[in-house]
Structure formats: C-alpha cells, structure tokens
Design a protein around this motif. Structure first.
Motif, PDB file in Angstrom:
ATOM      1  N   CYS A  83       0.836  -1.200   0.000  1.00 56.25           N
ATOM      2  CA  CYS A  83       0.000   0.000   0.000  1.00 56.25           C
ATOM      3  C   CYS A  83       0.871   1.251   0.000  1.00 56.25           C
ATOM      4  CB  CYS A  83      -0.914   0.016   1.232  1.00 56.25           C
ATOM      5  SG  CYS A  83      -2.284  -1.149   1.152  1.00 56.25           S
ATOM      6  N   ASP A  84       0.385   2.274  -0.690  1.00 55.79           N
ATOM      7  CA  ASP A  84       1.144   3.513  -0.828  1.00 55.79           C
ATOM      8  C   ASP A  84       1.151   4.315   0.462  1.00 55.79           C
ATOM      9  OD1 ASP A  84       2.754   5.174  -2.289  1.00 55.79           O
ATOM     10  OD2 ASP A  84       1.354   5.321  -3.978  1.00 55.79           O
ATOM     11  N   ASP A  85       2.115   5.216   0.582  1.00 54.24           N
ATOM     12  CA  ASP A  85       2.209   6.081   1.759  1.00 54.24           C
ATOM     13  C   ASP A  85       1.405   7.359   1.552  1.00 54.24           C
ATOM     14  OD1 ASP A  85       3.768   4.567   3.527  1.00 54.24           O
ATOM     15  OD2 ASP A  85       5.606   5.122   2.475  1.00 54.24           O
ATOM     16  N   ASN A  86       0.110   7.205   1.328  1.00 58.54           N
ATOM     17  CA  ASN A  86      -0.804   8.344   1.271  1.00 58.54           C
ATOM     18  C   ASN A  86      -2.034   7.976   2.087  1.00 58.54           C
ATOM     19  OD1 ASN A  86      -2.338   6.622  -0.409  1.00 58.54           O
ATOM     20  ND2 ASN A  86      -1.456   7.502  -2.271  1.00 58.54           N
ATOM     21  N   ASP A  87      -2.996   8.892   2.183  1.00 58.82           N
ATOM     22  CA  ASP A  87      -4.167   8.632   3.026  1.00 58.82           C
ATOM     23  C   ASP A  87      -4.903   7.372   2.593  1.00 58.82           C
ATOM     24  OD1 ASP A  87      -3.656  10.796   4.600  1.00 58.82           O
ATOM     25  OD2 ASP A  87      -5.054  12.143   3.593  1.00 58.82           O
ATOM     26  N   TRP A  88      -5.081   7.187   1.291  1.00 57.03           N
ATOM     27  CA  TRP A  88      -5.781   6.003   0.781  1.00 57.03           C
ATOM     28  C   TRP A  88      -5.020   4.722   1.157  1.00 57.03           C
ATOM     29  CZ3 TRP A  88     -10.391   5.248  -1.840  1.00 57.03           C
ATOM     30  CH2 TRP A  88     -10.587   3.992  -2.420  1.00 57.03           C
ATOM     31  N   GLY A  89      -3.711   4.731   0.872  1.00 58.24           N
ATOM     32  CA  GLY A  89      -2.921   3.535   1.128  1.00 58.24           C
ATOM     33  C   GLY A  89      -2.834   3.197   2.609  1.00 58.24           C
ATOM     34  N   ARG A  90      -2.590   4.215   3.439  1.00 56.18           N
ATOM     35  CA  ARG A  90      -2.469   3.947   4.871  1.00 56.18           C
ATOM     36  C   ARG A  90      -3.788   3.480   5.468  1.00 56.18           C
ATOM     37  NH1 ARG A  90       1.000   8.499   4.409  1.00 56.18           N
ATOM     38  NH2 ARG A  90      -0.751   9.910   4.820  1.00 56.18           N
ATOM     39  N   THR A  91      -4.912   4.069   5.000  1.00 53.16           N
ATOM     40  CA  THR A  91      -6.223   3.665   5.514  1.00 53.16           C
ATOM     41  C   THR A  91      -6.523   2.216   5.152  1.00 53.16           C
ATOM     42  OG1 THR A  91      -7.079   5.922   5.411  1.00 53.16           O
ATOM     43  CG2 THR A  91      -8.696   4.131   5.473  1.00 53.16           C
ATOM     44  N   TRP A  92      -6.313   1.851   3.896  1.00 47.77           N
ATOM     45  CA  TRP A  92      -6.614   0.485   3.475  1.00 47.77           C
ATOM     46  C   TRP A  92      -5.639  -0.521   4.074  1.00 47.77           C
ATOM     47  CZ3 TRP A  92     -10.788  -1.713   2.075  1.00 47.77           C
ATOM     48  CH2 TRP A  92     -11.788  -0.977   1.435  1.00 47.77           C
ATOM     49  N   ARG A  93      -4.394  -0.096   4.270  1.00 45.51           N
ATOM     50  CA  ARG A  93      -3.440  -0.975   4.959  1.00 45.51           C
ATOM     51  C   ARG A  93      -3.961  -1.307   6.353  1.00 45.51           C
ATOM     52  NH1 ARG A  93       1.316   2.356   6.795  1.00 45.51           N
ATOM     53  NH2 ARG A  93      -0.329   2.910   8.300  1.00 45.51           N
ATOM     54  N   ASP A  94      -4.421  -0.280   7.075  1.00 49.93           N
ATOM     55  CA  ASP A  94      -4.911  -0.500   8.441  1.00 49.93           C
ATOM     56  C   ASP A  94      -6.194  -1.327   8.448  1.00 49.93           C
ATOM     57  OD1 ASP A  94      -2.782   0.973   9.310  1.00 49.93           O
ATOM     58  OD2 ASP A  94      -3.914   2.820   9.654  1.00 49.93           O
ATOM     59  N   VAL A  95      -7.065  -1.100   7.452  1.00 50.59           N
ATOM     60  CA  VAL A  95      -8.293  -1.894   7.358  1.00 50.59           C
ATOM     61  C   VAL A  95      -7.951  -3.366   7.117  1.00 50.59           C
ATOM     62  CG1 VAL A  95     -10.339  -2.341   5.942  1.00 50.59           C
ATOM     63  CG2 VAL A  95      -9.783   0.006   6.609  1.00 50.59           C
ATOM     64  N   MET A  96      -7.052  -3.625   6.183  1.00 50.12           N
ATOM     65  CA  MET A  96      -6.683  -5.003   5.871  1.00 50.12           C
ATOM     66  C   MET A  96      -6.085  -5.721   7.077  1.00 50.12           C
ATOM     67  SD  MET A  96      -7.377  -5.779   2.660  1.00 50.12           S
ATOM     68  CE  MET A  96      -6.245  -7.006   2.030  1.00 50.12           C
ATOM     69  N   GLN A  97      -5.340  -4.996   7.895  1.00 50.71           N
ATOM     70  CA  GLN A  97      -4.650  -5.602   9.028  1.00 50.71           C
ATOM     71  C   GLN A  97      -5.505  -5.634  10.296  1.00 50.71           C
ATOM     72  OE1 GLN A  97      -2.277  -7.225   7.829  1.00 50.71           O
ATOM     73  NE2 GLN A  97      -0.336  -6.193   8.185  1.00 50.71           N
ATOM     74  N   HIS A  98      -6.646  -4.958  10.292  1.00 46.73           N
ATOM     75  CA  HIS A  98      -7.477  -4.889  11.500  1.00 46.73           C
ATOM     76  C   HIS A  98      -8.042  -6.264  11.858  1.00 46.73           C
ATOM     77  CE1 HIS A  98     -10.260  -3.333  14.478  1.00 46.73           C
ATOM     78  NE2 HIS A  98     -11.215  -4.047  13.906  1.00 46.73           N
ATOM     79  N   ARG A  99      -7.930  -6.606  13.144  1.00 47.17           N
ATOM     80  CA  ARG A  99      -8.486  -7.871  13.636  1.00 47.17           C
ATOM     81  C   ARG A  99      -9.655  -7.596  14.568  1.00 47.17           C
ATOM     82  NH1 ARG A  99      -5.628 -12.463  12.561  1.00 47.17           N
ATOM     83  NH2 ARG A  99      -3.482 -12.134  11.857  1.00 47.17           N
ATOM     84  N   PHE A 100     -10.689  -8.390  14.410  1.00 46.92           N
ATOM     85  CA  PHE A 100     -11.842  -8.277  15.287  1.00 46.92           C
ATOM     86  C   PHE A 100     -11.510  -8.873  16.656  1.00 46.92           C
ATOM     87  CE2 PHE A 100     -13.770  -8.412  11.022  1.00 46.92           C
ATOM     88  CZ  PHE A 100     -14.512  -7.242  11.069  1.00 46.92           C
ATOM     89  N   ALA A 101     -11.954  -8.205  17.699  1.00 47.60           N
ATOM     90  CA  ALA A 101     -11.746  -8.687  19.067  1.00 47.60           C
ATOM     91  C   ALA A 101     -12.881  -8.180  19.927  1.00 47.60           C
ATOM     92  CB  ALA A 101     -10.406  -8.222  19.612  1.00 47.60           C
ATOM     93  N   SER A 102     -13.786  -9.063  20.298  1.00 51.95           N
ATOM     94  CA  SER A 102     -14.946  -8.678  21.099  1.00 51.95           C
ATOM     95  C   SER A 102     -14.631  -8.788  22.586  1.00 51.95           C
ATOM     96  CB  SER A 102     -16.142  -9.580  20.755  1.00 51.95           C
ATOM     97  OG  SER A 102     -17.214  -9.332  21.642  1.00 51.95           O
TER      98      SER A 102
END
Length: 340
Positions: A83-102
């Motif tokens: 992912c690129d080092d811009n707002d789009w890339g950083r946001t999608w990088r974080d979304v892809m790496q986000h793990r659910f934890a209830s």
C-alpha cells in the motif's frame, strides 16, 4: 553508509546505457516478506510478491479448514505492505490488518479474524480464481505491485525433529504443519522438511514472473516455514535455479528463534544448500552485527556462489526488525554494484 530519509531514486540503475525500472520478484511470507516489500516498493514499480501458502495457524488456519481455500494471511500482509504512503494507502493498509476482538463475547466467531482475510476470501468465492481475487484486492488497495501465491493449492509443510529422550538417546519426532514446525527447533534439530502434496503445481503466473525478472529476492523470514518452502516446491525450485535473473538472499536479523534454535547464520545458508543444491545466489545482504563468525559465514556464502554485502539494516532501537529505508538502501547498493 548513509541512509536516505525519503523515497530512494533508482535513476542510476542501468543495463548497458539504458536506465531501468528493474523487474523484481520477492519470495517469502509473513513479516519477513512484508519487510522486503516495504523496502522494494521504494525502488521499483515492477514488483511481484510470491507468497508461501502453507500457513495453518490463527485466522488463516481457521478459514483454510472451513472453506478449503489457500491460507490468506501472508497474502494479506504482502498486499498491505504494498500500500502507498498516502491517506488512501495507509487507511486500506490498516483496514486489511485490522483484527476483530470482542470484549463482550469471547466466543464470537469473528474474534481473531483479520478484515483482509475475509475480503480476500470473499473475492475468491465470487471469482473462483485465487490469482484474479488477489489482483482485484490489489487494485482496491492501490498496491504498488502484484501478489501471487506460490501454489494454487493449499500446502502443508512438515518435518522431523531430533531430540533427546529420558535416556539421553536421540529420537526422531514427526512434526506436521507450519504452526508446529515454527516452534519445533526449540526442542531439537529440525530435519527432513518437506511439502505435501510433494507434487503440487506452482502458480503459473509466479513461474512466469521469476522467468522474466531482473532480480529474484528470497528472505528475510522464518527460515523453514517462509523461506525454504520456495525451494522445496519442484517447479518453483527449477524456476529459481534456471532464471536469468540475478538472485539475492536477505538474511534475518535474529537467527536464534524457536524454529532455528542453536543455528548460526552460516548454518542458515547450509540449510538452503542442502535442500536445493542446484540453486545459487549472486548476493547476500547481512547485518554484520548479527554475524558472529564472519569467516565461517563468508565461506558458506561462497559455496552458494554469492558475494556478501554487509549493511546496517535493522531499526535503530536494536529490535530484530528490518528498517524499510535502510533495507531499501542496502538493496539499492546491491543492484548498483552487481547490475541487472
């Protein structure tokens, strides 16, 4: 050596007098491949990641078992690293790496799953094609390069460990699966590492990328479960051995892991030579501070046909983690010294 503080130019890379944007194929899996991709995307726009597909732990293992698909975790991490080092890339990088934890329900089925794993699974179900699914995921993320699986069928990586029993006699214990093999070295010497099915097909697009590349880069990563598997799959090993591309091996910053306990850096090289005697390398990048016996290491590198480049490539706080800019500078030094 001085390190850049921003994107590194590759204006000086040439073949003859022609300026080049080198075609690079990076092989590996997990955090190690993410490190090399984070560095390499600063050097070229022609970048392909070829990822191991033997993971059987965590979210990947659960999805693999439930849906009979390739384990998506390492593929997800490679996409996130591109992912690129811009707002789009950083946001999608974080979304892809986000793990659910209830915090409310510990038995919630989504607990532990990464969003990117579920997105990749959805694309695979819709398109019924793992390569096409990864291509669409990369387009959504604006990834700087493509991500391909090592094989289009899920693999199992198994081995044996030699350990002492209660009578101090050596016994051989079979280890089945990537998650267990990754911890097996702490109990003894890991041997007889192999993939099942042994005759699994390599991904055709991955083989083509290796054939057409200027550089093929293996490592860093878990030595037996992320690096070695690319040399265990017959079609992949043959492609790596026969390509006209230059071949570069990136050493780990920590050699004393649960997987490789008791092995020094030279022993890591000896493992590759033992399992894939027909594969040679043009260069090896190593952090000299992690090489305790330089003469022994350089001799092992020589047996692989490689010239060693010593560079400081770790983060400044001393952790065994590659710094993307320092690693990019080291790659650039090798590319310039050896050429395409």
């Amino acid at each position: 050596m001085a390190f850049a503080t921003g994107p590194i130019s590759i204006q000086g890379l040439t073949r003859g007098s022609e300026q080049r944007n080198p075609s690079v194929v990076a092989l590996g899996g997990g955090h190690g491949l993410s490190s090399s991709l984070s560095a390499l995307r600063r050097l070229t726009t022609d970048l392909t990641a070829v990822v191991t597909v033997a993971d059987d732990g965590g979210s990947s293992g659960r999805l693999r078992g439930s849906f009979d698909v390739l384990p998506p975790g390492d593929l997800r991490m490679a996409l996130a690293a591109l992912c690129d080092d811009n707002d789009w890339g950083r946001t999608w990088r974080d979304v892809m790496q986000h793990r659910f934890a209830s915090d409310v329900n510990q038995d919630e089925p989504l607990n532990g799953h990464a969003v990117g794993n579920l997105l990749i699974l959805a694309l695979w179900e819709l398109l019924d094609n793992p390569v096409a699914g990864l291509r669409w995921a990369g387009a959504l993320l604006g990834a700087r390069g493509q991500v391909l699986p090592m094989s289009t069928v899920p693999l199992s990586i198994n081995g044996e460990v030699l350990e002492s029993d209660d009578n101090e006699s050596l016994v051989r214990r079979r280890i089945v699966g990537q998650a267990k093999l990754a911890r097996a070295g702490s109990g003894g010497l890991v041997t007889n590492v192999h993939l099942e099915p042994a005759d699994a097909p390599a991904c055709a697009e991955a083989l083509e990328s290796i054939e057409l590349a200027d550089w093929v880069i293996l490592g860093p990563g878990s030595w037996y479960t992320s690096v070695l598997p690319h040399l265990l799959l017959p079609d992949m090993r043959q492609a790596i051995a026969s390509t006209t591309a230059k071949k570069l091996l990136t050493m780990n910053l920590s050699v004393d892991t649960e997987e490789t306990a008791g092995m020094d850096a030279a022993a890591h090289l000896e493992v590759l030579g033992r399992y894939a005697p027909g594969v040679t390398f043009d260069a090896i990048i190593a952090d000299e501070s992690k090489i305790h016996n330089r003469e022994r290491f350089e001799l092992a590198a020589q047996k692989l046909g490689a010239r060693v480049f010593f560079s400081t490539v770790g983060v400044s706080d001393g952790r065994a983690v590659h710094d993307p800019l320092r690693l990019a500078a080291a790659y650039h030094e090798v590319f310039t010294a050896i050429g395409s």
